[in-house]
Design an enzyme around this catalytic site. Structure first.
Site, mmCIF file in Angstrom:
data_model
loop_
_atom_site.group_PDB
_atom_site.id
_atom_site.type_symbol
_atom_site.label_atom_id
_atom_site.label_comp_id
_atom_site.label_asym_id
_atom_site.label_seq_id
_atom_site.Cartn_x
_atom_site.Cartn_y
_atom_site.Cartn_z
ATOM 1 N N ARG A 169 0.837 -1.216 0.000
ATOM 2 C CA ARG A 169 0.000 0.000 0.000
ATOM 3 C C ARG A 169 0.872 1.267 0.000
ATOM 4 O O ARG A 169 0.552 2.249 0.664
ATOM 5 C CB ARG A 169 -0.918 0.036 1.240
ATOM 6 C CG ARG A 169 -1.935 -1.069 1.327
ATOM 7 C CD ARG A 169 -2.958 -0.972 0.213
ATOM 8 N NE ARG A 169 -4.082 -1.883 0.416
ATOM 9 C CZ ARG A 169 -4.118 -3.161 0.033
ATOM 10 N NH1 ARG A 169 -3.083 -3.695 -0.593
ATOM 11 N NH2 ARG A 169 -5.184 -3.901 0.230
ATOM 12 N N SER A 243 -10.761 -0.765 3.410
ATOM 13 C CA SER A 243 -9.981 -0.888 4.655
ATOM 14 C C SER A 243 -9.585 0.508 5.125
ATOM 15 O O SER A 243 -8.964 1.252 4.367
ATOM 16 C CB SER A 243 -8.703 -1.689 4.411
ATOM 17 O OG SER A 243 -8.983 -2.977 3.936
ATOM 18 N N GLU A 339 -5.152 4.196 6.149
ATOM 19 C CA GLU A 339 -4.799 3.947 4.744
ATOM 20 C C GLU A 339 -5.183 5.091 3.812
ATOM 21 O O GLU A 339 -4.358 5.540 3.000
ATOM 22 C CB GLU A 339 -5.422 2.632 4.264
ATOM 23 C CG GLU A 339 -4.947 2.253 2.884
ATOM 24 C CD GLU A 339 -5.793 1.182 2.220
ATOM 25 O OE1 GLU A 339 -5.472 0.005 2.382
ATOM 26 O OE2 GLU A 339 -6.767 1.524 1.526
#
Ligand code: FAD
Ligand code: EPU
Length: 347
Positions: A169, A243, A339
């Site tokens: 990520r 998420s 995130e």
């Protein structure tokens, strides 16, 4: 000077431009459908001393307040075959193309590799920013290079995939190259050979449950789409950003210590000896799953997904996220990292 075809919207609501459906205003917003329009928009913002924020489908952003910026909604389209040799094909895909539709297109044309990344929301241009990943596959190895426009100069440039600093990520576009480039196109190398990657446990199980013996890219695509539809809420129905936290990565000794303390805590060993823990499990253990208050909540089917039930305020949503992260830190001594990218926090 902006071309007559480009229309700058002033004090524009961003609520329909983010999948969390948070309310915020952009000082200005413009939809660009070509590199030339993008360069004009950058010059327009520079002339007014305005920051720019490139935006795809807004599925990985949190608008915590108003944005004192020109939001550039990228509406560019186009998929071109650049090279074909042997089993390999190189495509150039415009940043504004929808990611999932591109994955479908590639399968239809017999170009394989992306089937595990089916149904991830968002645009092709945003995909390298966080190196999208799912079901055992990340985008990074497929990227040959990116076509960009430098924000400061308006100049066209390219960045090789090997210079993108891809990680879990993560990429240079979240660090040293953050806010410096608008990605206008992505060169992706795919294969005509349908070699599938189906060992990710949830995926392997789903394929076994369906009694599938011949593992084709289409079978993997179908299984991934099904898993995602059952596990994750559709942002069109319940606004969310997928998420909300990254899965934390710990050194092996610390992770093993936690596993002794908390039996049942799943551990995902990484190639470098570190261990990734599922943030969802940590949050679930702390009792947050299904929490609902003040028009916000933690999804009842997935503890890693924060949902907006109508509160619509990013600042309140971040407060809830902060409470969730604090309880995980208190219980496990593990810090969670958000995130999505947060904008407008100070206003
Ligand atoms: P945006 O949210 O519009 O932008 C995200 C960031 O990228 C912003 O900082 C923006 O400025 C920047 N950006 C966007 N376009 C450009 C550009 N052209 N040039 C430069 N910077 C740009 N992610 C995964 O990795 N795996 C998953 O399985 C996954 N599942 C998800 C499920 C759901 C239900 C949701 C809502 C999200 C999920 N995500 C997942 C996160 C999200 O889909 C990805 O991060 C996606 O790549 C974001 O695309 P976007 O166009 O919506 O980006
Ligand atoms: N779990 C719980 N409670 C829950 C949900 C999950 O305890 O409510 C535990 C289970 O043990 C489960 C584990 O957490 O096995 C992992 O859950 P899941 O398989 O749903 O995956 P995840 O780690 O939550 C990650 C990505 C997803 C990606 C999937 C599939 C991150 C931060 N998230 O989720 O990406 O789709 O794996 O590969 O890495 C996103 O980035 O937005 C995203 C959805």
């Amino acid at each position: 000077m902006l071309s007559a075809l480009m229309h700058v919207l002033h004090s524009e609501s961003l609520q329909c431009y983010n999948t969390l459906a948070l309310q915020a205003q952009a000082r200005a917003l413009v939809r660009v459908s070509s590199a030339e329009q993008l360069q004009q928009a950058l010059a327009w913002a520079a002339g007014r001393g305005l920051a720019v924020v490139p935006l795809g489908e807004g599925s990985n952003v949190v608008f915590a307040g108003d944005l004192d910026a020109l939001v550039l909604r990228l509406d560019t389209r186009g998929i071109d075959v650049l090279e074909e040799s042997g089993d390999s094909v190189v495509l150039r895909v415009a940043a504004g193309e929808n990611w999932h539709r591109f994955v479908q297109w590639s399968l239809r044309h017999g170009f394989y590799g992306l089937e595990n990344l089916a149904l991830i929301p968002g645009t092709v241009g945003a995909a390298p920013v966080q190196n999208i990943g799912a079901y055992g596959v990340e985008l990074a190895p497929f990227i040959r290079r990116l076509h960009c426009i430098e924000v400061a100069s308006g100049e066209v440039c390219t960045v090789l995939g090997s210079a993108c600093g891809f990680g879990y990520r993560d990429s240079v576009f979240k660090h040293e190259r953050r806010d410096r480039f608008v990605i206008t196109g992505v060169e992706i190398e795919l294969s005509r050979r349908g070699r599938v990657q189906a060992d990710y446990p949830t995926l392997a199980q789903a394929l076994a449950d369906r009694g599938i013996r011949r593992l084709t890219p289409q079978a993997v695509f179908d299984a991934v789409v099904d898993i995602r539809r059952t596990k994750l809420p559709d942002p069109e129905v319940i606004p969310n950003a997928g998420s909300f936290f990254k899965n934390p990565v710990l050194d092996g000794a610390r992770a093993r210590q936690l596993a002794t303390q908390f039996p049942g805590l799943p551990q995902y060993p990484q190639a470098d000896g570190t261990i990734k823990l599922p943030a969802a499990w940590l949050i679930d253990y702390c009792g947050w799953k299904g929490h609902r208050d003040d028009g916000l909540g933690i999804h009842p089917e997935h503890a890693l997904v924060i949902v907006n039930y109508g509160n619509n305020r990013g600042a309140a949503l971040l407060q809830l996220a902060g409470r969730v992260a604090a309880s995980v830190e208190d219980t496990f001594g593990v810090a969670l990292e958000i995130e999505p990218r947060i904008y407008g926090r100070s206003s």
